[in-house]
Design an enzyme around this catalytic site. Structure first.
Site, PDB file in Angstrom:
ATOM      1  N   ASP A  61       0.575  -1.157   0.004  1.00 12.29           N
ATOM      2  CA  ASP A  61      -0.120   0.053  -0.069  1.00 12.29           C
ATOM      3  C   ASP A  61       0.829   1.089  -0.190  1.00 12.29           C
ATOM      4  O   ASP A  61       1.979   1.273   0.670  1.00 12.29           O
ATOM      5  CB  ASP A  61      -0.754  -0.066   1.081  1.00 12.29           C
ATOM      6  CG  ASP A  61      -2.174  -0.872   1.074  1.00 12.29           C
ATOM      7  OD1 ASP A  61      -2.410  -1.321  -0.024  1.00 12.29           O
ATOM      8  OD2 ASP A  61      -2.796  -1.022   1.974  1.00 12.29           O
ATOM      9  N   GLU A 114       0.103  -0.529  -4.721  1.00 11.77           N
ATOM     10  CA  GLU A 114      -1.006   0.623  -4.897  1.00 11.77           C
ATOM     11  C   GLU A 114      -0.287   1.839  -4.993  1.00 11.77           C
ATOM     12  O   GLU A 114       0.805   2.255  -4.186  1.00 11.77           O
ATOM     13  CB  GLU A 114      -1.514   0.773  -3.364  1.00 11.77           C
ATOM     14  CG  GLU A 114      -2.700   1.888  -3.403  1.00 11.77           C
ATOM     15  CD  GLU A 114      -3.024   2.196  -1.960  1.00 11.77           C
ATOM     16  OE1 GLU A 114      -4.145   2.231  -1.817  1.00 11.77           O
ATOM     17  OE2 GLU A 114      -2.132   2.406  -1.224  1.00 11.77           O
TER      18      GLU A 114
END
Length: 150
Positions: free
Chosen positions: A17, A80
């Site tokens: 992330d 991400e």
């Protein structure tokens, strides 16, 4: 820790992330103010994130993580990344040795969902994909913390 996760039965990959902000400028300078920001604009647009986004060294780190992920059979590395198209594509790696699937959030962040706009975004993205066999597009169309388009 990543070694232990990847070795567990049933683990098919690893998602990183906020990948574009994992590495900061080593001197930790303040980001400059955005001269175009005005009250009412999104607060996160107040600064130009020059010293915290997509820093030199990230690609080396991603190559190292990819090497680890590839050392296990049939694992995938997902990233991400909220980046414009060109820097996003760079995370596949020059030798396709970084992220298997960098998230493409363009459909989430575009200002309109008019058909011609979507078509242009898709065409531009597909044209930018590396031409080597293997890379595929990985689109996100909704996430919880971004206001959905209605």
């Amino acid at each position: 820790m990543l070694y232990a996760l990847l070795a567990r039965p049933g683990i098919d990959g690893f998602r990183v992330d906020a990948l574009e902000v994992l590495l900061k400028d080593e001197h930790f300078p303040d980001n400059p103010l955005n001269p175009l920001w005005k009250p009412g604009d999104p607060p996160n647009d107040r600064l130009i994130e020059h010293y915290v986004v997509d820093q030199p060294g990230m690609h080396t780190i991603m190559q190292e993580i990819r090497t680890l992920v590839d050392s296990y059979s049939q694992r995938v590395l997902i990233g991400e990344l909220y980046l414009p198209l060109e820097p996003l594509m760079s995370y596949y790696g020059e030798q396709l040795d970084e992220i298997h699937l960098p998230f493409n959030f363009q459909l989430v962040t575009m200002p309109t969902w008019e058909a011609h706009t979507i078509r242009q975004v898709v065409d531009d993205y597909e044209a930018a994909l590396p031409r080597e066999p293997g890379p595929i597009g990985f689109w996100a169309i909704m996430i919880g913390r971004v206001s959905p388009l209605v």
